[in-house]
Design a protein around this motif. Structure first.
Motif, PDB file in Angstrom:
ATOM      1  N   LYS A 100       0.829  -1.196   0.000  1.00 22.69           N
ATOM      2  CA  LYS A 100       0.000   0.000   0.000  1.00 22.69           C
ATOM      3  C   LYS A 100       0.870   1.255   0.000  1.00 22.69           C
ATOM      4  O   LYS A 100       2.022   1.241   0.428  1.00 22.69           O
ATOM      5  CB  LYS A 100      -0.905   0.015   1.225  1.00 22.69           C
ATOM      6  N   THR A 101       0.296   2.343  -0.453  1.00 20.01           N
ATOM      7  CA  THR A 101       0.997   3.623  -0.427  1.00 20.01           C
ATOM      8  C   THR A 101       1.178   4.081   1.015  1.00 20.01           C
ATOM      9  O   THR A 101       0.273   3.981   1.829  1.00 20.01           O
ATOM     10  CB  THR A 101       0.192   4.681  -1.201  1.00 20.01           C
ATOM     11  N   GLY A 102       2.356   4.579   1.321  1.00 20.83           N
ATOM     12  CA  GLY A 102       2.618   5.070   2.666  1.00 20.83           C
ATOM     13  C   GLY A 102       3.171   3.992   3.582  1.00 20.83           C
ATOM     14  O   GLY A 102       3.370   2.843   3.188  1.00 20.83           O
ATOM     15  N   TRP A 103       3.400   4.396   4.822  1.00 20.34           N
ATOM     16  CA  TRP A 103       4.065   3.531   5.793  1.00 20.34           C
ATOM     17  C   TRP A 103       3.154   3.106   6.940  1.00 20.34           C
ATOM     18  O   TRP A 103       3.485   2.176   7.682  1.00 20.34           O
ATOM     19  CB  TRP A 103       5.274   4.269   6.393  1.00 20.34           C
ATOM     20  N   THR A 104       2.030   3.749   7.080  1.00 17.27           N
ATOM     21  CA  THR A 104       1.195   3.508   8.258  1.00 17.27           C
ATOM     22  C   THR A 104       0.680   2.081   8.315  1.00 17.27           C
ATOM     23  O   THR A 104       0.743   1.421   9.362  1.00 17.27           O
ATOM     24  CB  THR A 104       0.007   4.490   8.277  1.00 17.27           C
ATOM     25  N   ALA A 105       0.170   1.571   7.205  1.00 17.17           N
ATOM     26  CA  ALA A 105      -0.478   0.252   7.208  1.00 17.17           C
ATOM     27  C   ALA A 105       0.499  -0.860   7.575  1.00 17.17           C
ATOM     28  O   ALA A 105       0.210  -1.709   8.422  1.00 17.17           O
ATOM     29  CB  ALA A 105      -1.111  -0.018   5.843  1.00 17.17           C
ATOM     30  N   CYS A 106       1.672  -0.864   6.934  1.00 11.95           N
ATOM     31  CA  CYS A 106       2.615  -1.957   7.184  1.00 11.95           C
ATOM     32  C   CYS A 106       3.205  -1.862   8.587  1.00 11.95           C
ATOM     33  O   CYS A 106       3.386  -2.888   9.270  1.00 11.95           O
ATOM     34  CB  CYS A 106       3.707  -1.996   6.122  1.00 11.95           C
ATOM     35  N   PHE A 107       3.505  -0.645   9.049  1.00 15.14           N
ATOM     36  CA  PHE A 107       4.035  -0.506  10.411  1.00 15.14           C
ATOM     37  C   PHE A 107       3.003  -0.961  11.431  1.00 15.14           C
ATOM     38  O   PHE A 107       3.321  -1.714  12.368  1.00 15.14           O
ATOM     39  CB  PHE A 107       4.434   0.940  10.693  1.00 15.14           C
ATOM     40  N   ASN A 108       1.766  -0.507  11.283  1.00 17.70           N
ATOM     41  CA  ASN A 108       0.732  -0.860  12.252  1.00 17.70           C
ATOM     42  C   ASN A 108       0.478  -2.358  12.290  1.00 17.70           C
ATOM     43  O   ASN A 108       0.207  -2.928  13.355  1.00 17.70           O
ATOM     44  CB  ASN A 108      -0.567  -0.115  11.941  1.00 17.70           C
ATOM     45  N   THR A 109       0.547  -3.018  11.133  1.00 15.87           N
ATOM     46  CA  THR A 109       0.334  -4.461  11.106  1.00 15.87           C
ATOM     47  C   THR A 109       1.405  -5.180  11.913  1.00 15.87           C
ATOM     48  O   THR A 109       1.102  -6.057  12.738  1.00 15.87           O
ATOM     49  CB  THR A 109       0.346  -4.978   9.658  1.00 15.87           C
ATOM     50  N   ALA A 110       2.671  -4.835  11.676  1.00 14.74           N
ATOM     51  CA  ALA A 110       3.765  -5.481  12.412  1.00 14.74           C
ATOM     52  C   ALA A 110       3.713  -5.128  13.891  1.00 14.74           C
ATOM     53  O   ALA A 110       3.943  -5.988  14.758  1.00 14.74           O
ATOM     54  CB  ALA A 110       5.106  -5.065  11.815  1.00 14.74           C
ATOM     55  N   PHE A 111       3.412  -3.876  14.206  1.00 14.86           N
ATOM     56  CA  PHE A 111       3.372  -3.459  15.606  1.00 14.86           C
ATOM     57  C   PHE A 111       2.223  -4.139  16.345  1.00 14.86           C
ATOM     58  O   PHE A 111       2.360  -4.552  17.502  1.00 14.86           O
ATOM     59  CB  PHE A 111       3.222  -1.938  15.684  1.00 14.86           C
TER      60      PHE A 111
END
Length: 810
Positions: free
Chosen positions: A208-219
Motif C-alpha cells: 500500500k501507499t505510505g508507511w502507516t499500514a505496514c508498520f501498524n500491522t507489524a506493531f
C-alpha cells in the motif's frame, strides 16, 4: 499439495505436484487427511483459544466478588484487559486478506488489479514457513514435555524429602512447576503462531501507499504477543497463588505458599532455556548457512528463492527470535515476581495480602500503561515516512517508562501501608519502609533499564560513531572487522555494569534484597511494550523475506527492510533491558535462596550472609565464573556444527542442480532438506548446554552443600553479565555495520553492496549471528535458571548433612 515442495519462482500453471511412491500412496493419503482435519482453521483456533477462554471465564466469575480497586481486583482486571486487547489486535490483523495487487509505489492498492499468481505464491510461502515452524516446535516441545514430566517427579521427591516429608509442599511445588512450564510453552507457541500469521500480512500491507499500514500491522502483531503473554502470566500466577492460599490461609504460613510458588518460575525458566537455545541454534544454523553459500560464495541476494536454506532461515526467525524470546521474557517475569514474593513474605504477616502481592500489582499497572501508550504509535502519531519508524518505537519505550513512574507511586501509596516492617536477608536487620521507598526501588529499575537500553542503542545503531567505525574497519578485510567488533562489545559493557551496580547499591541500602527484587520488577514493568517491539522486528524481517521470495516490486522489499532496520535497533535496546533485568532477578533469587536456607536451618546458616572467603565458597566462585564461558562455547559450536551441515547441503544442491542459479531457474530447490537439518541439529544440540545449566547447581548442592552453591551462583552472575552484554552488542554492531555498508552507493568509500568491503562485513555479521541471537541472549537464562533452581531445592540441600552436602567439605 505440500507448499514447501513448490518452486516459488514458477507461476501456478508451471508448478507440478511431486511424484508419490505408489507403495506409500495410501498411507500418505491417510496422513494428509488426518493432518488436514487437525489443522483445519476452526480446529486450531478452538484448541488455541481454550486456555484463554478458561482464564477469561474464571476471571469474570471471581472479579465481582472483590472490590475493583483491591489488589485482587486490579490484578485480575489487568489480566482480563490484556487478553481482550490482544484479541482485538489479532482481529484487526486477521481482517487483512492475503491478496497481492498489481500496483506500483505511486498507485493505491484499491486501484490495482488482483495478481492471482503472486497471491498464490504468497500463500504457498506463508504455509511453508508455518509448517516448518510448526514441525520444529512440535519436535522441541515433545522433548520438553517428557523432560518436564520426569523433572516434576524429581521435584516432588526431593522437595518432599527436603522439607521433612511434607508431601503437600512437594506436591504444590511440583504443580506450580508444571503450570509455569505449560504457560511458558503456551507463550512460545502463541508467539510463533502470531508472527507467522502476521508476517505475510505485513508484506501485503507494504504494497500500500505510505508507511502507516505496514508498520501498524507489524506493531499490532507484537502487541498480540506482548499483551497476551502478560495477561496469561499474571492470571496464571495469581490464580495459582489464590488456590494455594486455600491450603495456607494463615499469614504465618504464607512463607510456605511463596516457597511453593517458586516452582512456577523454575518451570518458565526451564522451557525458556530449551526455547532460547534450541530456537537460537535453529535460526542461526539456517541463517549462517544461507549467508555463506548464497551471499558470500554465489553473490545472490538475501532471501533469494533459489537458495535452498531461505525457508529454513525464515522459519528460524519465528522459532528463535519470537517463540524462544517469548518464553525467555515470560521466565523473567515469573522469576522476578517469585523472588520478590519470597523476600517480602514477612510483609504479609505485618501488612496483609495486598501489600505482599505489591510486585504483581506493579506488573498489573504496567499493562494499563502500555495499553495507553500503544495508541501513540498507531493513532496519535502514526508512522507516515521512513524516519518516523525508529522514532515511534523509541517513543513507546520512553513514554511507558515515564508514565510508569507516577502510576507506580500511586499504586504504592494505595496498596502499601503508611509504614511496614520487612525482615532483612542478612543478619537480624529489620527495615521500616514507607510506600515512597518501594516506589523509589521500582523507579530506579525502570529508569535504569531505559538508560541501559539507550546506551545499547548507541553501541549498536549505525546512526552513531561506534558502528560506523566497525564499518570503516571492513576496508582492510574481515580480520580488522572482527577485532573492532569484539572491542566494541567489551567497551559497551562498562556503562551498563556501572548503572546496575548503582541500582543494586541504592535499592539494597533502602530495602535489602527485597529492594533489589523490586528494581528487577521495575525493569520489566513495561514488559508488554518491550515484547511488542521485540516481536515487531522478526515479523518485519520475515515480511521482507516473503517479498523477496514472491518477487514483489522492489519498493516493497525496501519498505520492509527499513522497518526491519528500525526493529534491529530497538531489539538491541530490548536485549539491554533483558540483560539488566536478568542480573537483578538473579541477585534477588540468590537472596531468596539465602533467606530460604536461613529459614530451613532456624537461623544457623547464613545468619550474617555468605562469607566469600571460605575455601569452598571461593573455589566454587571461580567454577561459577567458568560456567557462562562453557555454555557459550557449547552453543557457539552447536551453531557452527549445524551451519556446516547446512553449507554442505546448500552447496550440494547447487552442484547437483546447476540451473538453480539461473535468472529464471528450471529446477527447484529442496527446502525440506534444509528445514530437516536445522530441526534435527537444534533438538540434538540443545541438550548439552541445558544439562550443564540445570544439573550443575543441583549436583553442587547435593554433593558440596549450600556454601558451594552460593559461590557458584555469584561467580556465574558476575561472569554472565559481562559476557552477555559484550556478545549481544558485538553481534548487533556487526549486523548494523553490514546494513550501513549496504546503504552506501558504489562510488562511496565503502563501495556498497557486493563489494569486497561488503563481503568482509558479511563475515562479521555471520560470526555475530550466534553472538547476538544464540549465546548472548541465552546467558540471561543461565544466571536466572541456576539461581531459581537452587531456590526451589534449598530445603533439599540443607537436609543433606545440615547443608554440608554428601562430601561434608564445609
Amino acid at each position: 499439495e505440500n507448499p514447501s515442495e513448490i518452486d516459488m519462482r514458477k507461476s501456478p500453471e508451471q508448478s507440478t505436484p511431486p511424484e508419490v511412491d505408489p507403495a506409500t500412496d495410501e498411507n500418505e493419503t491417510r496422513r494428509r487427511a488426518r493432518a488436514t482435519m487437525l489443522n483445519h482453521p476452526m480446529i486450531r483456533k478452538c484448541w488455541m483459544g481454550l486456555p484463554f477462554v478458561f482464564l477469561v471465564v474464571a476471571t469474570i466469575a471471581i472479579l465481582p466478588n472483590h472490590d475493583i480497586l483491591s489488589a485482587t481486583g486490579i490484578i485480575l482486571l489487568s489480566g482480563l484487559v490484556a487478553l481482550i486487547w490482544a484479541a482485538s489486535q489479532f482481529i484487526i490483523i486477521s481482517r487483512i486478506p492475503i491478496r497481492s495487487e498489481g500496483v506500483t509505489e505511486s498507485t493505491s492498492l484499491a486501484g490495482g488489479a488482483i495478481d492471482d499468481a503472486t497471491t498464490r505464491r504468497l500463500i504457498e510461502i506463508y504455509e511453508a514457513i508455518y509448517e516448518g515452524a510448526e514441525s520444529f516446535l512440535r519436535a522441541e516441545y515433545y522433548v520438553c514435555f517428557w523432560f518436564v514430566i520426569i523433572f516434576t517427579g524429581v521435584i516432588l521427591g526431593l522437595v518432599t524429602w527436603g522439607t521433612g516429608m511434607d508431601v503437600s509442599r512437594g506436591l504444590l511445588t511440583a504443580l506450580s512447576f508444571l503450570l509455569g512450564a505449560g504457560t511458558s510453552m503456551a507463550s512460545g507457541y502463541l508467539g510463533m503462531k502470531v508472527a507467522v500469521y502476521s508476517n505475510v500480512r505485513t508484506t501485503v500491507s507494504a504494497q500500500k501507499t505510505g508507511w502507516t499500514a505496514c508498520f501498524n500491522t507489524a506493531f499490532r502483531a507484537g502487541a498480540v504477543m506482548g499483551f497476551a503473554l502478560c495477561g496469561l502470566g499474571i492470571l496464571m500466577l495469581y490464580f495459582t497463588m489464590l488456590a494455594f492460599r486455600v491450603h495456607y490461609p494463615d499469614p504465618s504460613d504464607w512463607i510456605y505458599l511463596n516457597e511453593c510458588i517458586t516452582g512456577y518460575g523454575l518451570g518458565g525458566s526451564v522451557i525458556a532455556m530449551f526455547g532460547r537455545v534450541g530456537g537460537g541454534i535453529y535460526t542461526k544454523a539456517a541463517d549462517v548457512g544461507a549467508d555463506l553459500v548464497g551471499k558470500v560464495v554465489h553473490g545472490i541476494p538475501e532471501d533469494d528463492p533459489r537458495n535452498p536454506a531461505t525457508i529454513a532461515d525464515n522459519v528460524g526467525d519465528n522459532v528463535g527470535d519470537v517463540a524462544g524470546m517469548g518464553s525467555d521474557l515470560f521466565g523473567s517475569f515469573a522469576e522476578s515476581t517469585c523472588a520478590a514474593l519470597v523476600l517480602g513474605t514477612s510483609i504479609g504477616t505485618t501488612a496483609g495480602w495486598d501489600a505482599m502481592v505489591f510486585p504483581i500489582i506493579v506488573s498489573a499497572v504496567g499493562v494499563f500503561v502500555c495499553l495507553i501508550c500503544s495508541f501513540i504509535a498507531t493513532n496519535i502519531a502514526p508512522v507516515k515516512r521512513e524516519k518516523d519508524v525508529e522514532t515511534a518505537l523509541k517513543v513507546q519505550l520512553i513514554s511507558t517508562t515515564v508514565l510508569m513512574l507516577p502510576s507506580v507511586y500511586f499504586a504504592a501509596d494505595l496498596y502499601l501501608p503508611g509504614e511496614f516492617v520487612l525482615q532483612g536477608s542478612v543478619g537480624n536487620t529489620f527495615y521500616t519502609l514507607h510506600p515512597w521507598e518501594a516506589f523509589f526501588c521500582v523507579g530506579m529499575g525502570a529508569v535504569g533499564g531505559l538508560i541501559i537500553g539507550l546506551v545499547t542503542e548507541y553501541y549498536t545503531s549505525h546512526s552513531y560513531t561506534p558502528v560506523r567505525e566497525v564499518a570503516d574497519s571492513c576496508k582492510t578485510g574481515a580480520a580488522t572487522n572482527m577485532i573492532y567488533g569484539i572491542a566494541l562489545g567489551y567497551k559497551s559493557a562498562i556503562i551498563p555494569v556501572l548503572i546496575l551496580a548503582a541500582i543494586v547499591y541504592e535499592s539494597f541500602t533502602i530495602a535489602g534484597l527485597y529492594g533489589v527484587a523490586l528494581a528487577a520488577i521495575g525493569f520489566l514493568s513495561n514488559l508488554a511494550t518491550g515484547l511488542s517491539i521485540d516481536v515487531y522486528g522478526p515479523v518485519c524481517d520475515n515480511a521482507g523475506g516473503i517479498a523477496e521470495m514472491a518477487e514483489l516490486e522492489p519498493f516493497v522489499r525496501e519498505k520492509t527492510d527499513a522497518l526491519d532496520a528500525a526493529g534491529n535497533t530497538t531489539a538491541a535496546i530490548g536485549k539491554g533491558f533483558a540483560i539488566g533485568s536478568a542480573v537483578l532477578v538473579s541477585l534477588a533469587l540468590f537472596g531468596a535462596f539465602v533467606t530460604r536456607v536461613r529459614h530451613s536451618s532456624n537461623d544457623t546458616v547464613f545468619v550474617d550472609g555468605v562469607n566469600m572467603l571460605e575455601p569452598l565458597t571461593f573455589a566454587f566462585l571461580i567454577i561459577g565464573g567458568m560456567i557462562p564461558f562453557a555454555f557459550a562455547a557449547l552453543t557457539m559450536k552447536s551453531v557452527g556444527t549445524a551451519a556446516m551441515e547446512m553449507v554442505y547441503e546448500v552447496q550440494r544442491q547447487f552442484d547437483e542442480k546447476p540451473h538453480l542459479l539461473d535468472a529464471n531457474p528450471t529446477e527447484r530447490p529442496d527446502y525440506d532438506a534444509c528445514i530437516a537439518i536445522s530441526t534435527k541439529a537444534s533438538i540434538k544440540e540443545m541438550m548439552p548446554p541445558g544439562a550443564l545449566v540445570i544439573f550443575t547447581p543441583l549436583l553442587t548442592g547435593i554433593f558440596f552443600g549450600v556454601t558451594a552453591v552460593s559461590g557458584l551462583l555469584v561467580g556465574s552472575l558476575v561472569a554472565s553479565v559481562q559476557l552477555a552484554i559484550s556478545m549481544s552488542n558485538s553481534g548487533g554492531a556487526w549486523d548494523n555495520a553490514k546494513k550501513y555498508i549496504e546503504k552506501q552507493p558504489p562510488d562511496s568509500e565503502l563501495r556498497g553492496k557486493g563489494s569486497d568491503i561488503h563481503k568482509a562485513a558479511v563475515v562479521g555479521d555471520t560470526v555475530g549471528d550466534p553472538f547476538k541471537d544464540t549465546s548472548g541472549p541465552a546467558l540471561n537464562i543461565v544466571m536466572k535458571l541456576m539461581a531459581v533452581l537452587s531456590l526451589v531445592f534449598a530445603d533439599t540441600f540443607y537436609a543433606i548433612n545440615g547443608g554440608a552436602g554428601v562430601f561434608k567439605l564445609a
